[in-house]
Write a protein that holds these residues in place. Structure first.
Motif, PDB file in Angstrom:
ATOM      1  N   GLY B 149       0.702  -1.197  -0.055  1.00 29.22           N
ATOM      2  CA  GLY B 149       0.086   0.177   0.020  1.00 29.22           C
ATOM      3  C   GLY B 149       0.809   1.299   0.093  1.00 29.22           C
ATOM      4  O   GLY B 149       0.701   2.267  -0.760  1.00 29.22           O
ATOM      5  N   TRP B 150       1.822   1.208   0.671  1.00 27.59           N
ATOM      6  CA  TRP B 150       2.965   2.436   0.542  1.00 27.59           C
ATOM      7  C   TRP B 150       3.774   2.375  -0.363  1.00 27.59           C
ATOM      8  O   TRP B 150       3.965   3.666  -0.891  1.00 27.59           O
ATOM      9  CB  TRP B 150       3.753   2.200   1.932  1.00 27.59           C
ATOM     10  CG  TRP B 150       3.123   3.128   3.169  1.00 27.59           C
ATOM     11  CD1 TRP B 150       2.783   2.718   4.442  1.00 27.59           C
ATOM     12  CD2 TRP B 150       3.119   4.616   3.006  1.00 27.59           C
ATOM     13  NE1 TRP B 150       2.257   3.846   5.090  1.00 27.59           N
ATOM     14  CE2 TRP B 150       2.507   4.891   4.363  1.00 27.59           C
ATOM     15  CE3 TRP B 150       3.334   5.572   2.012  1.00 27.59           C
ATOM     16  CZ2 TRP B 150       2.206   6.170   4.728  1.00 27.59           C
ATOM     17  CZ3 TRP B 150       3.053   6.815   2.653  1.00 27.59           C
ATOM     18  CH2 TRP B 150       2.319   7.364   3.833  1.00 27.59           C
ATOM     19  N   VAL B 152       2.952   1.540  -3.337  1.00 31.34           N
ATOM     20  CA  VAL B 152       2.087   2.233  -4.487  1.00 31.34           C
ATOM     21  C   VAL B 152       1.800   3.699  -4.401  1.00 31.34           C
ATOM     22  O   VAL B 152       1.957   4.559  -5.305  1.00 31.34           O
ATOM     23  CB  VAL B 152       0.696   1.506  -4.479  1.00 31.34           C
ATOM     24  CG1 VAL B 152      -0.317   2.374  -5.304  1.00 31.34           C
ATOM     25  CG2 VAL B 152       0.719  -0.044  -4.742  1.00 31.34           C
ATOM     26  N   ARG B 153       1.819   4.123  -2.765  1.00 22.27           N
ATOM     27  CA  ARG B 153       1.696   5.512  -2.886  1.00 22.27           C
ATOM     28  C   ARG B 153       2.743   6.462  -3.047  1.00 22.27           C
ATOM     29  O   ARG B 153       2.776   7.681  -3.541  1.00 22.27           O
ATOM     30  CB  ARG B 153       0.973   5.748  -1.141  1.00 22.27           C
ATOM     31  CG  ARG B 153      -0.309   5.610  -1.214  1.00 22.27           C
ATOM     32  CD  ARG B 153      -0.662   5.301   0.101  1.00 22.27           C
ATOM     33  NE  ARG B 153      -2.181   4.969   0.157  1.00 22.27           N
ATOM     34  CZ  ARG B 153      -2.645   3.959  -0.141  1.00 22.27           C
ATOM     35  NH1 ARG B 153      -2.184   2.775  -0.307  1.00 22.27           N
ATOM     36  NH2 ARG B 153      -4.243   3.706  -0.298  1.00 22.27           N
ATOM     37  N   LEU B 154       3.825   5.802  -2.683  1.00 23.53           N
ATOM     38  CA  LEU B 154       5.309   6.426  -2.831  1.00 23.53           C
ATOM     39  C   LEU B 154       5.589   6.162  -4.230  1.00 23.53           C
ATOM     40  O   LEU B 154       6.053   7.359  -4.846  1.00 23.53           O
ATOM     41  CB  LEU B 154       6.131   5.956  -1.991  1.00 23.53           C
ATOM     42  CG  LEU B 154       6.076   6.091  -0.487  1.00 23.53           C
ATOM     43  CD1 LEU B 154       7.460   5.079   0.299  1.00 23.53           C
ATOM     44  CD2 LEU B 154       5.788   7.339  -0.051  1.00 23.53           C
ATOM     45  N   ASP B 156       3.713   6.093  -6.777  1.00 20.82           N
ATOM     46  CA  ASP B 156       2.717   6.949  -7.887  1.00 20.82           C
ATOM     47  C   ASP B 156       2.249   8.094  -7.136  1.00 20.82           C
ATOM     48  O   ASP B 156       1.167   8.600  -7.060  1.00 20.82           O
ATOM     49  CB  ASP B 156       1.662   6.049  -8.101  1.00 20.82           C
ATOM     50  CG  ASP B 156       0.453   6.688  -9.217  1.00 20.82           C
ATOM     51  OD1 ASP B 156       1.186   7.658  -9.596  1.00 20.82           O
ATOM     52  OD2 ASP B 156      -0.463   6.370  -9.288  1.00 20.82           O
ATOM     53  N   GLY B 157       3.159   8.928  -6.397  1.00 17.00           N
ATOM     54  CA  GLY B 157       2.910   9.933  -5.330  1.00 17.00           C
ATOM     55  C   GLY B 157       3.298  11.199  -6.064  1.00 17.00           C
ATOM     56  O   GLY B 157       2.694  11.631  -6.985  1.00 17.00           O
TER      57      GLY B 157
END
Lengths: 331, 258, 96
Positions: B149-150, B152-154, B156-157
């Motif tokens: 989850g992290w 993906v956020r980092l 695609d952040g």
């Protein structure tokens, strides 16, 4: 919660009914042991007192993760390591519950964190002392958490609902902290000469700072009067301190450790311990930022916050892209 | 105690269980360094939870290893009093935390490995390992949910976060090869029905990573030959420092009970 | 200085055991709902306090105004005939 309704700080109703009547009603509710909830009218001073107290409390939990967290990588057994991680994690959790409670009063987490990092906000000065040995982890659990519990149990009945509810949760979880600390000390006290010495030295280091945790003597405490009237605070600093000493001295005896106070003696007549004078100049110095670890504790928090900025920003950016897929294309 | 040991040399099984236990131990130790220093308060809690699970797994596995060995070494004797060459974790676990992104990348790589491994190990002929795997697989599934989850956020952040995690991925990827390099011991365990074939674990891991990296908009680095063998006790320089810190009290006070 | 990337606030509701309602437990900050769920799990169910979690953006909660309590809740007070104890039924009549 409900912070969005409180941005203006002064609710509309204040305009319609005069302040004195509202305050009277408020005090009547407090006297009747009713809980005050976030959207209820409350005097500005009550709100500010609560924000100050709850956020200081939250900051203390957050900074309090550091002195013990310091020993996670060096805990001497895997069981102790797991206990310590769980314990330090709880402190973080308590900080989070308390920040949430403070936020119901119309301040944001960001404002609160900023106050801590800028040095504007205070936190319990006890966490500005170092933990040079493993025994300090035990002493913190036993004495510091012990003193904290004594302060916190009455707060479960505090007049402000969200604070009281957060404290119920905190106290329920906190009870294991003190016990694991005493258990750790017990193991040391029953161990080798070196371990006993380690335990005694930790007690010497933490005893007086723990007594100072209850705050200035009643005669010199500026906030006690209002706080007691508003039922935020139910016992005076000196009452709680006395209770702590009475509970703790026999526990030290059981460990075979000496409380570092030559004037400590049992008063048969008053049925309580009499103890020597507290060196408040030390307390003042630590409060002013001259404690052994003040600078390093704040630096650790600042570093974590600064080093994490890109992470928080990335997560926000990702969420924003998901909310507005079209904005993504436009950008 | 173990119900039955399928025709396998106890010394070999001992070493194999240490491989599993040390991976959790060293990774848990690394995550412990984060507690109190994470990017947000909520993340302090999250990382601590994973560290707790890993230390818990290490305790179960090291205790079991001690029983197999039969020399009276318990979880702590094994965790704290071995020489560096006696630790058998893949060296990916001992790589430094770096920034939060690097920690997350390391975590995704190992979480996905442990997930694929433990899912298959629940059917192990070694009942003790099967039950430890059954317990661990639930924990590890959550770890991967958190770490991916992290990632993906980092990934695609922001531009910065993307660059940081891509760079961490490039740095750490080469160490993943060791996880799947099947040596005699891995083969023996698979032949005896104690552990799954690493080739099967690798294929599943690879497919899983493919999906996570795609969601994270990250490029999968190329595999390279590896010349290190943490699984056989040949470590990077990092492990020495980890052990110096972790073992300090046990070494300084050899007689003491804690 | 306000961090422009402050994560929004979520309210957390936890079902303690099967068969019970979800109950408001507290709040937390998270960048999005999926993370909020993860954080809620780590923050509010460390001691098996729940079997189900709801997270709701705090801004989605609309609350009644305590200043209106008189008109919102007082009028229900005299409707005592809504309660079963209002009715006196002879003892001889069973299961009513």
């Amino acid at each position: 919660m409900y912070t969005q309704g409180l941005d203006g700080q002064v609710p509309d109703t204040a305009a319609h009914t005069d302040e004195a009547t509202l305050e009277q009603r408020f005090l009547a509710r407090v006297d009747a042991e009713e809980k005050i909830e976030p959207k209820d009218w409350m005097p500005v001073r009550y709100r500010n007192t609560l924000i100050r107290q709850i956020s200081q409390h939250a900051h203390s939990e957050i900074v309090g993760m550091l002195p013990e967290g310091n020993w996670i990588t060096r805990a001497p057994t895997l069981k102790r390591k797991a206990i310590l991680i769980a314990k330090v994690q709880d402190e973080g959790g308590h900080g989070a519950y308390l920040y949430s409670a403070a936020e119901t009063l119309g301040v944001s987490r960001d404002q609160l964190v900023e106050q801590l990092l800028s040095g504007k906000a205070k936190y319990s000065s006890i966490f500005n002392y170092p933990t040079p040995t493993w025994a300090d982890v035990g002493a913190i659990g036993w004495l510091v958490d012990g003193a904290a519990i004594m302060n916190q149990i009455p707060l479960c009945r505090c007049s402000y609902g969200p604070y009281a509810r957060a404290m119920v949760r905190v106290c329920r979880e906190e009870s294991f902290h003190q016990r694991q600390g005493y258990d750790l000390m017990l193991q040391l006290a029953r161990g080798s000469e070196a371990q006993k010495r380690m335990a005694q030295e930790a007690l010497n280091r933490w005893w007086w700072p723990a007594l100072m945790m209850f705050g200035p003597s009643d005669a010199n405490s500026t906030h006690t009067g209002d706080s007691q009237r508003w039922k935020i605070k139910r016992f005076s600093n000196d009452e709680l301190r006395q209770k702590f000493v009475d509970f703790t001295v026999p526990q030290a005896k059981f460990l075979g450790l000496a409380v570092p106070d030559p004037e400590l003696r049992w008063d048969e007549h008053r049925q309580q311990y009499e103890f020597g004078p507290i060196d408040w100049s030390e307390f003042d110095q630590v409060l002013k930022g001259n404690g052994p670890c003040n600078a390093e504790r704040i630096a650790a928090r600042r570093n974590a916050h600064a080093a994490g900025a890109w992470v928080r920003e990335a997560a926000s950016a990702y969420a924003a892209k998901r909310r507005q897929p079209s904005a993504n294309i436009a950008a | 105690m173990n119900a039955k040991l399928p025709n396998v040399d106890a010394q070999a099984l001992f070493h194999y269980v240490l491989r599993l236990g040390d991976l959790s131990l060293i990774l848990g130790q690394r995550l412990g360094e984060w507690v109190g220093h994470a990017p947000a308060l909520e993340e302090d809690l999250g990382v601590a939870n994973i560290a707790l699970d890993l230390i818990g797994q290490a305790r179960l596995l090291l205790s079991y290893a001690g029983e197999i060995e039969g020399c009276g070494r318990d979880e702590d004797k094994l965790a704290y009093l071995r020489e560096q060459g006696g630790y058998f974790n893949a060296i990916l676990a001992e790589q430094p935390n770096g920034d939060f992104g690097q920690t997350i990348v390391r975590q995704v790589l190992i979480d996905a490995f442990q997930l694929e491994l433990y899912e298959r190990m629940t059917g192990s002929l070694d009942e003790r390992l099967a039950s430890i795997a059954a317990k661990s697989v639930k924990e590890v599934r959550y770890h991967l949910r958190y770490s991916s989850g992290w990632l993906v956020r980092l990934g695609d952040g922001t531009e910065e976060s993307h660059a940081r995690v891509q760079s961490a991925l490039n740095t750490l990827w080469p160490y993943t090869v060791e996880l799947f390099a099947e040596d005699d011991l891995d083969q023996l365990m698979a032949d005896s029905g104690i552990a799954p074939r690493l080739s099967a674990v690798h294929a599943a891991w690879s497919a899983r990573l493919e999906g996570i990296l795609a969601d994270s908009t990250l490029l999968r680095p190329a595999d390279r030959p590896h010349l290190w063998h943490g699984k056989r006790g040949q470590h990077s320089e990092h492990l020495g420092y980890i052990l110096a810190e972790m073992q300090y009290l046990q070494r300084a006070y050899p007689e003491a009970c804690w | 200085m306000e961090d422009k990337h402050q994560w929004p606030l979520y309210e957390v509701f936890v079902r303690a055991r099967g068969g019970l309602d979800h109950k408001h437990t507290g709040s937390l900050h998270a960048p999005d709902a999926a993370m909020a769920l993860s954080h809620a799990r780590d923050l509010y169910t460390r001691r098996q306090e729940g079997v189900s979690i709801w997270v709701v953006p705090s801004t989605a909660i609309v609350a009644s105004d305590p200043a209106e309590n008189d008109s919102l809740f007082e009028p229900a007070r005299d409707k005592i005939y809504r309660h079963p104890t209002f009715y006196e039924i002879p003892d001889e009549v069973k299961t009513l």
